[in-house]
Design a protein around this motif. Structure first.
Motif, mmCIF file in Angstrom:
data_model
loop_
_atom_site.group_PDB
_atom_site.id
_atom_site.type_symbol
_atom_site.label_atom_id
_atom_site.label_comp_id
_atom_site.label_asym_id
_atom_site.label_seq_id
_atom_site.Cartn_x
_atom_site.Cartn_y
_atom_site.Cartn_z
ATOM 1 N N SER A 2 0.836 -1.191 0.000
ATOM 2 C CA SER A 2 0.000 0.000 0.000
ATOM 3 C C SER A 2 0.875 1.246 0.000
ATOM 4 O O SER A 2 2.071 1.181 0.312
ATOM 5 C CB SER A 2 -0.936 0.012 1.222
ATOM 6 O OG SER A 2 -0.192 0.049 2.418
ATOM 7 N N TRP A 3 0.238 2.353 -0.335
ATOM 8 C CA TRP A 3 0.956 3.612 -0.460
ATOM 9 C C TRP A 3 0.283 4.676 0.397
ATOM 10 O O TRP A 3 -0.924 4.638 0.619
ATOM 11 C CB TRP A 3 0.977 4.073 -1.920
ATOM 12 C CG TRP A 3 1.673 3.120 -2.833
ATOM 13 C CD1 TRP A 3 1.164 1.967 -3.376
ATOM 14 C CD2 TRP A 3 3.009 3.223 -3.309
ATOM 15 N NE1 TRP A 3 2.101 1.343 -4.165
ATOM 16 C CE2 TRP A 3 3.246 2.098 -4.145
ATOM 17 C CE3 TRP A 3 4.030 4.153 -3.127
ATOM 18 C CZ2 TRP A 3 4.454 1.881 -4.788
ATOM 19 C CZ3 TRP A 3 5.248 3.950 -3.765
ATOM 20 C CH2 TRP A 3 5.452 2.819 -4.579
ATOM 21 N N MET A 4 1.086 5.603 0.879
ATOM 22 C CA MET A 4 0.558 6.697 1.675
ATOM 23 C C MET A 4 1.292 7.988 1.316
ATOM 24 O O MET A 4 2.508 7.992 1.121
ATOM 25 C CB MET A 4 0.705 6.424 3.174
ATOM 26 C CG MET A 4 0.163 7.538 4.074
ATOM 27 S SD MET A 4 0.485 7.263 5.855
ATOM 28 C CE MET A 4 -0.634 5.904 6.166
ATOM 29 N N ARG A 5 0.510 9.056 1.223
ATOM 30 C CA ARG A 5 1.087 10.384 1.017
ATOM 31 C C ARG A 5 0.872 11.203 2.286
ATOM 32 O O ARG A 5 -0.226 11.225 2.837
ATOM 33 C CB ARG A 5 0.441 11.091 -0.179
ATOM 34 C CG ARG A 5 0.991 12.520 -0.394
ATOM 35 C CD ARG A 5 0.221 13.269 -1.470
ATOM 36 N NE ARG A 5 0.516 12.772 -2.805
ATOM 37 C CZ ARG A 5 -0.383 12.224 -3.617
ATOM 38 N NH1 ARG A 5 -1.652 12.091 -3.213
ATOM 39 N NH2 ARG A 5 -0.043 11.809 -4.817
ATOM 40 N N ILE A 6 1.913 11.861 2.772
ATOM 41 C CA ILE A 6 1.831 12.687 3.972
ATOM 42 C C ILE A 6 2.323 14.091 3.637
ATOM 43 O O ILE A 6 3.404 14.262 3.074
ATOM 44 C CB ILE A 6 2.689 12.110 5.111
ATOM 45 C CG1 ILE A 6 2.247 10.689 5.469
ATOM 46 C CG2 ILE A 6 2.613 13.009 6.354
ATOM 47 C CD1 ILE A 6 3.202 9.971 6.390
ATOM 48 N N LYS A 7 1.516 15.078 3.985
ATOM 49 C CA LYS A 7 1.923 16.473 3.831
ATOM 50 C C LYS A 7 1.842 17.143 5.198
ATOM 51 O O LYS A 7 0.800 17.169 5.829
ATOM 52 C CB LYS A 7 1.028 17.216 2.833
ATOM 53 C CG LYS A 7 1.473 18.668 2.605
ATOM 54 C CD LYS A 7 0.603 19.369 1.563
ATOM 55 C CE LYS A 7 1.093 20.802 1.327
ATOM 56 N NZ LYS A 7 0.257 21.503 0.315
ATOM 57 N N HIS A 8 2.963 17.668 5.637
ATOM 58 C CA HIS A 8 3.076 18.279 6.962
ATOM 59 C C HIS A 8 3.591 19.707 6.773
ATOM 60 O O HIS A 8 4.716 19.918 6.335
ATOM 61 C CB HIS A 8 4.059 17.464 7.809
ATOM 62 C CG HIS A 8 4.205 17.956 9.215
ATOM 63 N ND1 HIS A 8 4.797 17.206 10.204
ATOM 64 C CD2 HIS A 8 3.858 19.127 9.816
ATOM 65 C CE1 HIS A 8 4.797 17.875 11.336
ATOM 66 N NE2 HIS A 8 4.245 19.054 11.119
ATOM 67 N N GLU A 9 2.742 20.668 7.097
ATOM 68 C CA GLU A 9 3.088 22.082 6.882
ATOM 69 C C GLU A 9 3.075 22.831 8.213
ATOM 70 O O GLU A 9 2.102 22.768 8.965
ATOM 71 C CB GLU A 9 2.104 22.728 5.914
ATOM 72 C CG GLU A 9 2.399 24.189 5.620
ATOM 73 C CD GLU A 9 1.490 24.771 4.553
ATOM 74 O OE1 GLU A 9 1.423 26.007 4.439
ATOM 75 O OE2 GLU A 9 0.845 23.974 3.829
ATOM 76 N N THR A 10 4.161 23.548 8.493
ATOM 77 C CA THR A 10 4.276 24.361 9.706
ATOM 78 C C THR A 10 4.689 25.773 9.310
ATOM 79 O O THR A 10 5.636 25.954 8.549
ATOM 80 C CB THR A 10 5.318 23.773 10.671
ATOM 81 O OG1 THR A 10 5.007 22.408 10.939
ATOM 82 C CG2 THR A 10 5.345 24.561 11.988
ATOM 83 N N THR A 11 3.975 26.761 9.841
ATOM 84 C CA THR A 11 4.277 28.159 9.530
ATOM 85 C C THR A 11 4.397 28.961 10.822
ATOM 86 O O THR A 11 3.529 28.868 11.700
ATOM 87 C CB THR A 11 3.183 28.786 8.644
ATOM 88 O OG1 THR A 11 3.035 28.005 7.451
ATOM 89 C CG2 THR A 11 3.549 30.217 8.269
ATOM 90 N N TYR A 12 5.484 29.727 10.928
ATOM 91 C CA TYR A 12 5.696 30.638 12.054
ATOM 92 C C TYR A 12 5.610 32.067 11.506
ATOM 93 O O TYR A 12 6.238 32.383 10.485
ATOM 94 C CB TYR A 12 7.076 30.432 12.676
ATOM 95 C CG TYR A 12 7.333 29.029 13.189
ATOM 96 C CD1 TYR A 12 7.114 28.702 14.520
ATOM 97 C CD2 TYR A 12 7.822 28.029 12.341
ATOM 98 C CE1 TYR A 12 7.369 27.422 15.004
ATOM 99 C CE2 TYR A 12 8.074 26.753 12.808
ATOM 100 C CZ TYR A 12 7.847 26.457 14.139
ATOM 101 O OH TYR A 12 8.102 25.187 14.598
#
Length: 294
Positions: A2-12
């Motif tokens: 199986s496949w997984m896409r992860i997007k993790h965005e952090t803004t200061y």
């Protein structure tokens, strides 16, 4: 597979331009027999340089050198994972389960000792008292059974509550309140396992968003125990379950601070800081999004 896409965005965001110290990122998932990182992209503003290394725990660490002042620091990690089923791999296990109390070989005991030392030593009486009330250890002879039962009991004792404040609650505080975030519950479980003689470590990563509200819009945390002849096994006390393919480990450490996703500082007055926003999206894919997955 199986496949997984992860997007993790952090803004200061800041009131005006500030300069930055180097930032330490723990965002790349740990690879092994069950997970392979097929692609990872880091998008960072302002201009920067990145150095990759591995820490003492084997985590992939990106050290980001920010080259110019800015009023906004934006860090976006995008990862594509390939997971190999079944999870966990079905193995032929000995008929005799690892006994409790746990004992380790001469080769392992020195390393194991580093994971058996309490972090919140002043909370040990409260932790031991809770364990004594929660379980009848005199009837426990199977190490895996002890850890599993404690995991389920912790789920019954502590109510999950999302908490935006930095850091973790002490184990005694979590027991007193009866509520805690995944970080707080994992820390309490960590100390409870160590109080029973188990080597245990804090794990940080991602939880498939379909599984629970836990892990949505943020990272998730759980605990791993080292069992004789079995190895490191993950337990998510926030769910009361063993970890599964819904859990993607990014970093492990003997202390919760060791796997903070982003650490760093800026030069300037404290009131320059405006806010931090975090967004985490996980997506299951039916097939590889890459042109040539091989």
């Amino acid at each position: 597979m199986s496949w997984m896409r992860i997007k993790h965005e952090t803004t200061y965001r800041y009131r005006s331009e500030v300069a930055f110290t180097p930032h330490r990122l723990v965002l790349r998932p740990r690879e092994g027999h069950d997970i392979r990182v097929e692609e990872m992209r880091l998008e960072i503003h302002p201009g920067h340089g990145v150095e990759w290394s591995r820490d003492v725990f084997g985590n992939s660490i990106a050290t980001v050198h920010l080259l110019a002042p800015a009023s906004e620091l934006r860090i976006v990690s995008q990862v594509i994972l390939r997971q190999t089923p079944p999870f966990p791999l079905l193995a032929i296990r000995p008929t005799d389960l690892p006994p409790y109390p746990v004992e380790y070989s001469v080769e392992e005991e020195v390393v194991a000792a580093a994971y058996q030392t309490a972090i919140f030593s002043e909370d040990l009486p409260a932790v031991r008292s809770w364990v004594k009330d929660a379980m009848d250890l005199s009837a426990c002879h199977d190490a895996e059974g002890v850890v599993s039962a404690l995991n389920q009991q912790l789920k019954k004792t502590i109510t999950y509550a999302r908490r935006a404040a930095k850091g973790v609650q002490t184990p005694a505080e979590t027991l007193r309140k009866g509520t805690g975030s995944c970080r707080d519950v994992a820390t309490l479980f960590l100390e409870a396992l160590r109080a029973l003689g188990f080597p245990a470590r804090f794990a940080s990563g991602y939880l498939d968003c379909r599984a629970s509200e836990m892990g949505r819009a943020s990272m998730h945390a759980w605990t791993e125990a080292y069992l004789p002849e079995v190895g490191w096994v993950g337990y998510d006390a926030s769910l009361g379950e063993k970890t599964s393919d819904r859990h993607v480990v990014v970093g492990v450490s003997n202390h919760p601070r060791g796997v903070m996703p982003i650490t760093g500082a800026y030069y300037g007055a404290q009131d320059q800081f405006v806010e931090m926003t975090v967004s985490v999206l996980t997506e299951r894919l039916d097939e590889s999004p890459l042109a040539d997955p091989s």
